[in-house]
Write a protein that holds these residues in place. Structure first.
Motif, PDB file in Angstrom:
ATOM      1  N   VAL A  32       0.863  -1.188  -0.097  1.00 62.80           N
ATOM      2  CA  VAL A  32       0.034   0.219  -0.026  1.00 62.80           C
ATOM      3  C   VAL A  32       0.857   1.047  -0.037  1.00 62.80           C
ATOM      4  CG1 VAL A  32      -1.877   1.372   1.250  1.00 62.80           C
ATOM      5  CG2 VAL A  32      -1.704  -1.334   1.340  1.00 62.80           C
ATOM      6  N   ARG A  33       0.598   2.167  -0.919  1.00 64.10           N
ATOM      7  CA  ARG A  33       1.293   3.589  -1.105  1.00 64.10           C
ATOM      8  C   ARG A  33       0.443   4.607  -0.711  1.00 64.10           C
ATOM      9  NH1 ARG A  33       3.593   3.685  -6.787  1.00 64.10           N
ATOM     10  NH2 ARG A  33       1.792   2.595  -6.679  1.00 64.10           N
ATOM     11  N   VAL A  34       0.766   5.619   0.295  1.00 66.07           N
ATOM     12  CA  VAL A  34      -0.107   6.443   0.610  1.00 66.07           C
ATOM     13  C   VAL A  34       0.777   7.818   0.013  1.00 66.07           C
ATOM     14  CG1 VAL A  34      -0.806   8.105   2.402  1.00 66.07           C
ATOM     15  CG2 VAL A  34      -0.688   5.685   2.764  1.00 66.07           C
ATOM     16  N   ILE A  35      -0.109   8.489  -0.903  1.00 63.30           N
ATOM     17  CA  ILE A  35       0.393   9.530  -1.819  1.00 63.30           C
ATOM     18  C   ILE A  35       0.004  10.791  -1.125  1.00 63.30           C
ATOM     19  CG2 ILE A  35       0.444  10.750  -3.924  1.00 63.30           C
ATOM     20  CD1 ILE A  35       0.056   7.767  -5.166  1.00 63.30           C
ATOM     21  N   GLY A  36       0.884  11.687  -0.714  1.00 65.29           N
ATOM     22  CA  GLY A  36       0.579  12.894  -0.174  1.00 65.29           C
ATOM     23  C   GLY A  36       1.295  13.453   1.168  1.00 65.29           C
ATOM     24  N   PRO A  37       1.071  14.572   1.564  1.00 61.43           N
ATOM     25  CA  PRO A  37       1.879  15.154   2.712  1.00 61.43           C
ATOM     26  C   PRO A  37       1.722  14.397   3.877  1.00 61.43           C
ATOM     27  CG  PRO A  37       0.711  16.875   1.709  1.00 61.43           C
ATOM     28  CD  PRO A  37       0.266  15.497   1.232  1.00 61.43           C
ATOM     29  N   VAL A  38       2.806  13.825   4.914  1.00 62.40           N
ATOM     30  CA  VAL A  38       2.734  13.065   5.998  1.00 62.40           C
ATOM     31  C   VAL A  38       4.121  13.533   6.978  1.00 62.40           C
ATOM     32  CG1 VAL A  38       4.028  11.268   4.673  1.00 62.40           C
ATOM     33  CG2 VAL A  38       2.665  10.752   6.666  1.00 62.40           C
ATOM     34  N   THR A  39       3.720  13.460   8.083  1.00 62.58           N
ATOM     35  CA  THR A  39       4.804  13.809   9.147  1.00 62.58           C
ATOM     36  C   THR A  39       5.632  12.693   9.254  1.00 62.58           C
ATOM     37  OG1 THR A  39       3.474  13.540  10.906  1.00 62.58           O
ATOM     38  CG2 THR A  39       3.334  15.667   9.894  1.00 62.58           C
ATOM     39  N   THR A  40       7.033  12.904   9.945  1.00 60.20           N
ATOM     40  CA  THR A  40       7.645  11.862  10.471  1.00 60.20           C
ATOM     41  C   THR A  40       6.952  11.071  11.458  1.00 60.20           C
ATOM     42  OG1 THR A  40       9.668  12.941   9.606  1.00 60.20           O
ATOM     43  CG2 THR A  40       9.902  11.035  11.401  1.00 60.20           C
ATOM     44  N   ALA A  41       6.280  11.742  12.420  1.00 62.97           N
ATOM     45  CA  ALA A  41       5.487  11.015  13.493  1.00 62.97           C
ATOM     46  C   ALA A  41       4.303  10.126  12.920  1.00 62.97           C
ATOM     47  CB  ALA A  41       5.112  12.289  14.412  1.00 62.97           C
ATOM     48  N   GLN A  42       3.872  10.694  12.011  1.00 60.32           N
ATOM     49  CA  GLN A  42       2.790   9.776  11.304  1.00 60.32           C
ATOM     50  C   GLN A  42       3.280   8.441  10.632  1.00 60.32           C
ATOM     51  OE1 GLN A  42       1.092  12.919   9.012  1.00 60.32           O
ATOM     52  NE2 GLN A  42      -0.745  13.105  10.354  1.00 60.32           N
ATOM     53  N   ARG A  43       4.184   8.811   9.920  1.00 55.73           N
ATOM     54  CA  ARG A  43       5.280   7.647   9.500  1.00 55.73           C
ATOM     55  C   ARG A  43       5.496   6.409  10.589  1.00 55.73           C
ATOM     56  NH1 ARG A  43       7.616   8.606   4.188  1.00 55.73           N
ATOM     57  NH2 ARG A  43       7.462  10.679   3.763  1.00 55.73           N
ATOM     58  N   GLN A  44       5.813   6.865  11.527  1.00 57.52           N
ATOM     59  CA  GLN A  44       6.275   5.879  12.554  1.00 57.52           C
ATOM     60  C   GLN A  44       4.916   5.492  13.123  1.00 57.52           C
ATOM     61  OE1 GLN A  44       8.811   8.462  15.007  1.00 57.52           O
ATOM     62  NE2 GLN A  44      10.580   8.104  13.856  1.00 57.52           N
ATOM     63  N   ARG A  45       4.047   5.970  13.340  1.00 54.48           N
ATOM     64  CA  ARG A  45       2.769   5.755  13.922  1.00 54.48           C
ATOM     65  C   ARG A  45       2.157   4.602  13.279  1.00 54.48           C
ATOM     66  NH1 ARG A  45      -2.182   9.894  14.581  1.00 54.48           N
ATOM     67  NH2 ARG A  45      -3.662   8.531  13.893  1.00 54.48           N
ATOM     68  N   TRP A  46       2.260   4.678  11.791  1.00 51.21           N
ATOM     69  CA  TRP A  46       1.350   3.755  10.891  1.00 51.21           C
ATOM     70  C   TRP A  46       2.351   2.738  10.203  1.00 51.21           C
ATOM     71  CZ3 TRP A  46      -0.850   8.874   9.417  1.00 51.21           C
ATOM     72  CH2 TRP A  46      -2.050   8.959   9.983  1.00 51.21           C
ATOM     73  N   LEU A  47       3.531   2.732  10.988  1.00 51.92           N
ATOM     74  CA  LEU A  47       4.386   1.566  10.233  1.00 51.92           C
ATOM     75  C   LEU A  47       4.071   0.115  10.241  1.00 51.92           C
ATOM     76  CD1 LEU A  47       7.442   1.727   9.357  1.00 51.92           C
ATOM     77  CD2 LEU A  47       8.136   1.074  11.682  1.00 51.92           C
ATOM     78  N   ARG A  48       3.990  -0.283   9.008  1.00 52.53           N
ATOM     79  CA  ARG A  48       3.903  -1.399   8.825  1.00 52.53           C
ATOM     80  C   ARG A  48       4.883  -1.984   7.710  1.00 52.53           C
ATOM     81  NH1 ARG A  48       0.368   0.604  11.380  1.00 52.53           N
ATOM     82  NH2 ARG A  48      -1.869  -0.169  12.000  1.00 52.53           N
ATOM     83  N   PRO A  49       5.308  -3.158   7.573  1.00 54.10           N
ATOM     84  CA  PRO A  49       6.316  -3.582   6.461  1.00 54.10           C
ATOM     85  C   PRO A  49       5.642  -3.303   4.885  1.00 54.10           C
ATOM     86  CG  PRO A  49       5.603  -5.425   7.627  1.00 54.10           C
ATOM     87  CD  PRO A  49       4.905  -4.164   8.488  1.00 54.10           C
ATOM     88  N   TRP A  50       4.335  -3.246   4.865  1.00 54.03           N
ATOM     89  CA  TRP A  50       3.825  -3.362   3.410  1.00 54.03           C
ATOM     90  C   TRP A  50       3.067  -1.868   3.167  1.00 54.03           C
ATOM     91  CZ3 TRP A  50      -1.090  -2.402   4.877  1.00 54.03           C
ATOM     92  CH2 TRP A  50      -1.530  -2.714   6.092  1.00 54.03           C
TER      93      TRP A  50
END
Length: 167
Positions: A32-50
């Motif tokens: 799954v690819r999320v396209i759009g602005p995202v913060t580092t904290a959000q990346r870490q919160r939703w971290l999944r290998p896929w």
């Protein structure tokens, strides 16, 4: 699978959470690819290998290249029709909540897999891959309906304005 959305916007955050819960119950783990602005904290919160995040892009259409499905998991908020028009014009099959399709012309909505609840959202993803020929027929129908009904130049200009303001 792609999701186009500014994750600074709370309805997109809720939609992504809804999607992640939907697929977790089924064990669906497609890329799954999320396209759009995202913060580092959000990346870490939703971290999944896929799950990957592209951040802000110059061309959503190019960023969606190679996607087999597009999702609109929004459960509240606005702006969903522009997102679905973007997916549809790109020719990517769409799975959406009812909120995601509420502002669209009914003939366009007929080509979109619209769901109720988390389980049915996850099930729709599984069914889309199992019934791939039908999924592609729906995507073709949706794209043609959008081109027949909407002034794409006007709709896309609104999207570009939103994306530019989000930078």
């Amino acid at each position: 699978i792609c999701f186009l959305g500014n994750l600074h916007y709370p309805p997109n955050q809720l939609g992504l959470e809804f999607f992640l819960q939907s697929v977790a119950t089924l064990g669906v783990q497609r890329d799954v690819r999320v396209i759009g602005p995202v913060t580092t904290a959000q990346r870490q919160r939703w971290l999944r290998p896929w799950l990957s995040f592209t951040g802000t892009v110059d061309s959503p259409h190019l960023a969606m290249n190679g996607s087999s499905l597009a999702i609109e998991p929004t459960i509240e908020g606005t702006g969903t029709s522009t997102k679905i028009l973007t997916y549809g014009v790109a020719g990517v099959p769409i799975i959406s909540t009812q909120v995601g399709t509420r502002e669209l012309d009914p003939s366009v909505s007929r080509g979109i897999a619209t769901t109720l609840g988390q389980i049915s959202f996850g099930d729709a993803i599984v069914r889309s891959y199992e019934e791939w020929d039908d999924t592609n027929r729906r995507a073709t129908y949706t794209r043609q309906s959008i081109l027949d009904i909407y002034n794409i130049a006007t709709e896309m200009q609104a999207l570009w304005s939103v994306l530019e303001n989000a930078r």
